[in-house]
Design a protein around this motif. Structure first.
Motif, PDB file in Angstrom:
ATOM      1  N   THR A  52     -86.227  78.216  77.727  1.00  0.00           N
ATOM      2  CA  THR A  52     -85.248  79.249  77.406  1.00  0.00           C
ATOM      3  C   THR A  52     -85.910  80.526  76.888  1.00  0.00           C
ATOM      4  O   THR A  52     -86.965  80.486  76.251  1.00  0.00           O
ATOM      5  CB  THR A  52     -84.247  78.736  76.359  1.00  0.00           C
ATOM      6  N   LYS A  53     -85.241  81.652  77.136  1.00  0.00           N
ATOM      7  CA  LYS A  53     -85.659  82.926  76.568  1.00  0.00           C
ATOM      8  C   LYS A  53     -84.779  83.335  75.389  1.00  0.00           C
ATOM      9  O   LYS A  53     -84.941  84.417  74.834  1.00  0.00           O
ATOM     10  CB  LYS A  53     -85.657  84.006  77.639  1.00  0.00           C
ATOM     11  N   GLN A  55     -83.909  83.728  71.755  1.00  0.00           N
ATOM     12  CA  GLN A  55     -84.862  83.872  70.659  1.00  0.00           C
ATOM     13  C   GLN A  55     -84.606  82.904  69.505  1.00  0.00           C
ATOM     14  O   GLN A  55     -85.475  82.717  68.657  1.00  0.00           O
ATOM     15  CB  GLN A  55     -84.867  85.324  70.164  1.00  0.00           C
ATOM     16  N   LEU A  57     -84.977  79.796  69.355  1.00  0.00           N
ATOM     17  CA  LEU A  57     -85.595  78.690  70.073  1.00  0.00           C
ATOM     18  C   LEU A  57     -85.393  77.382  69.309  1.00  0.00           C
ATOM     19  O   LEU A  57     -85.707  77.287  68.123  1.00  0.00           O
ATOM     20  CB  LEU A  57     -87.092  78.981  70.213  1.00  0.00           C
ATOM     21  N   VAL A  61     -87.978  72.587  71.733  1.00  0.00           N
ATOM     22  CA  VAL A  61     -88.598  73.521  72.678  1.00  0.00           C
ATOM     23  C   VAL A  61     -89.913  74.048  72.097  1.00  0.00           C
ATOM     24  O   VAL A  61     -90.931  74.129  72.797  1.00  0.00           O
ATOM     25  CB  VAL A  61     -87.640  74.677  73.029  1.00  0.00           C
ATOM     26  N   LYS A  62     -89.885  74.406  70.820  1.00  0.00           N
ATOM     27  CA  LYS A  62     -91.114  74.886  70.174  1.00  0.00           C
ATOM     28  C   LYS A  62     -92.205  73.817  70.222  1.00  0.00           C
ATOM     29  O   LYS A  62     -93.371  74.112  70.535  1.00  0.00           O
ATOM     30  CB  LYS A  62     -90.824  75.275  68.722  1.00  0.00           C
ATOM     31  N   THR A 232     -80.114  77.645  73.561  1.00  0.00           N
ATOM     32  CA  THR A 232     -81.324  77.589  72.734  1.00  0.00           C
ATOM     33  C   THR A 232     -82.293  76.513  73.207  1.00  0.00           C
ATOM     34  O   THR A 232     -83.423  76.434  72.715  1.00  0.00           O
ATOM     35  CB  THR A 232     -80.933  77.266  71.278  1.00  0.00           C
ATOM     36  N   ASN A 233     -81.865  75.651  74.118  1.00  0.00           N
ATOM     37  CA  ASN A 233     -82.620  74.435  74.437  1.00  0.00           C
ATOM     38  C   ASN A 233     -83.041  74.300  75.902  1.00  0.00           C
ATOM     39  O   ASN A 233     -83.617  73.276  76.276  1.00  0.00           O
ATOM     40  CB  ASN A 233     -81.788  73.196  74.065  1.00  0.00           C
TER      41      ASN A 233
END
Length: 408
Positions: A52-53, A55, A57, A61-62, A232-233
Motif C-alpha cells: 500500500t501507498k 501513509q 502503514l 506491512v512495515k 492501510t494493509n
C-alpha cells in the motif's frame, strides 16, 4: 450477489510444487470461522511484494517490508483476518514481530524468513496469544491442495472466495501459476483493501521476480477501484519456488514474457473478481481510455470516471445521465483537454461525439445499455497513442448499508 462471479472449483486450482497451505479457527474475532492461514515455501523459494501507498502503514506491512529488505529467500507467510493491526503504533509492530518469531521457532527458520499479513478492522490490537496458540495445529493442517480453503480463510466482507490457476510452457517445461485474493470494499489503487498471493514454480532470479511483480501489479490490481479509498494493509505478493526445470529467467526475454502472460492471466482474474464482488455491487464496468498522451494520462481519466459517486450511482440506477461522465473527464488532473476531440461510447453505442451529444443517441438507448450487468464505457481522447483500462463497479444502497454496519 457478486456480478457473474462463481465459486472456485477445487479440481481446477493447481497445486504448486514447493508450496503448502493450511488454515485454522483461532478465534480472532468470530467463533467457528477459519481466520488464520499459513503458506509454507520450500527452501530455495523467493518472494517479491508490492504494498500500500497509504501513509498510515499497518504494522504487518512495515514488518513484511523490513523482512523482505533482508533478502527474498522466505519460507512462510502468516495471514490473519479479524484485525488489521493498523493504527496500533509500536505495540502493533511488536505484536507482528512476536507472531513471526513464534512461527520461526517452530519451523526452525530465521524470523526474517516469515512475512506477516493482516486484514480486518483498523485500530484493533492483534490477539497475539490466540495466534501463537494456534500455530502448532495450523502447521499440522498444511497441504499442497488447500488453495481454495486459504481463499476462504482470508475473506472479510467478500461473499465469494477468489482463486485462479493457469499453466504455461517455458522452454519445453510446464510452469504452473495459482493465486488467491481477498477484497470487496475500500478498493482503490494503489492498491486496494486487498491481499493477493500468487505462487509459481517458475525458475526466476530475484531481480526479475521483483520486476515482474511490479509490472503485473500495475497491469492488474492497480487498475481496479470500487470506492476510491486506499487501505492501510494492501499487499500483493508473488512467490517463486523455482522447481520447474527450465533455464533460470535472468533477463527480459521470451521466457520472461511467457511467465508474465501467465501471471497476468491469474492476477487479472483475481483483480476483476474483487470488483465483481465489490460491496453492494450490481454491475461490473470496464472503462477503456484510448488515445491518451501516455499510460498515466489514460489512468487518470479512467479513475476520475470510476471514482465519481455521481457516475457510479447513475450506473446503479440505469440512469443515462451521461453528462456526469463528461464532467468526470473534465475533472481529471491531466491539464488542458480539447473536448472537441473526445468521443464516448456506451458499449458499442456512440453517445458523445466531438464533445457533444451524438445526434443518433436517445435516452431509451442509454437506459437499455445501462440495465446490463456488464458494461463497457470507452472514451476516445484524441490526444495521443496510448490506451489503458480501469475496472470498477456501481455504487448501491447495499454499499452504504454494509459499511454503516461493518462494526456492528
Amino acid at each position: 450477489m457478486p456480478v457473474n462471479l462463481s465459486q472456485p472449483i477445487k479440481k481446477n486450482i493447481f497445486s504448486i510444487p514447493g508450496i503448502s497451505l493450511g488454515t485454522i479457527e483461532s478465534g480472532i474475532k468470530y467463533a467457528n470461522r477459519k481466520d488464520l492461514t499459513l503458506i509454507l515455501l520450500d527452501e530455495g523459494s523467493i518472494v517479491a511484494g508490492v504494498f500500500t501507498k497509504n501513509q498510515f502503514l499497518a504494522a504487518p506491512v512495515k514488518v513484511a517490508k523490513y523482512h523482505l529488505s533482508s533478502g527474498s529467500n522466505k519460507r512462510a507467510l502468516l495471514i490473519n483476518t479479524g484485525s488489521a493491526n493498523a493504527g496500533t503504533g509500536d505495540v502493533g509492530i511488536d505484536n507482528a514481530k512476536q507472531t513471526c518469531h513464534a512461527l520461526a521457532q517452530i519451523l526452525n527458520i530465521s524470523e526474517n524468513q516469515v512475512l506477516p499479513f493482516s486484514t480486518g478492522v483498523i485500530m484493533t490490537d492483534l490477539p497475539v496469544g490466540k495466534i501463537i496458540d494456534s500455530l502448532d495445529p495450523l502447521i499440522k493442517n498444511v497441504g499442497p491442495a488447500n488453495w481454495v480453503d486459504a481463499a476462504i480463510a482470508i475473506m472479510t466482507t467478500d461473499t465469494v472466495p477468489k482463486a485462479s490457476s493457469t499453466s504455461t510452457i517455458i522452454e519445453g517445461n510446464e510452469v504452473k501459476v495459482t493465486g488467491i485474493s481477498k477484497g470487496s470494499g475500500m478498493i482503490n489503487p494503489n492498491m486496494a483493501t486487498m491481499l493477493a498471493f500468487i505462487g509459481t514454480d517458475a525458475n526466476i532470479n530475484e531481480a526479475m521476480l521483483k520486476e515482474i511483480t511490479r509490472e503485473v501489479c500495475d497491469e492488474s490490481f492497480n487498475k481496479i477501484t470500487v470506492d476510491g479509498d486506499t487501505s492501510t494493509n494492501d499487499s500483493f505478493v508473488i512467490t517463486a519456488t523455482r522447481q520447474s526445470n527450465h533455464p533460470q529467467i535472468t533477463k527480459k526475454n521470451a521466457s520472461y514474457a511467457r511467465l508474465k502472460e501467465a501471471l497476468l492471466e491469474v492476477a487479472g482474474f483475481l483483480s476483476k473478481a474483487i470488483v465483481r464482488d465489490g460491496e453492494g455491487a450490481t454491475k461490473f464496468i470496464e472503462i477503456i481510455i484510448e488515445q491518451g498522451i501516455d499510460e498515466q494520462d489514460c489512468q487518470k481519466v479512467g479513475k476520475s470516471i470510476a471514482n465519481s459517486p455521481l457516475v457510479k450511482t447513475a450506473f446503479f440506477a440505469s440512469d443515462p445521465n451521461l453528462g456526469r461522465i463528461m464532467a468526470a473527464i473534465g475533472n481529471a488532473p491531466i491539464g488542458s483537454i480539447d473536448v472537441s476531440l473526445i468521443d464516448i461510447y456506451l458499449n458499442d453505442i456512440l453517445f458523445a461525439q466531438q464533445g457533444f451529444a451524438a445526434p443518433a443517441f436517445t435516452e431509451i438507448m442509454g437506459k437499455e445499455e445501462m440495465k446490463k450487468d456488464e458494461i463497457c464505457l470507452k472514451v476516445v481522447m484524441g490526444r495521443g497513442q496510448f490506451n489503458s483500462s480501469v475496472w470498477t463497479s456501481d455504487l448501491s444502497y447495499d454499499y452504504v448499508k454494509i459499511n454503516a454496519e461493518y462494526r456492528t
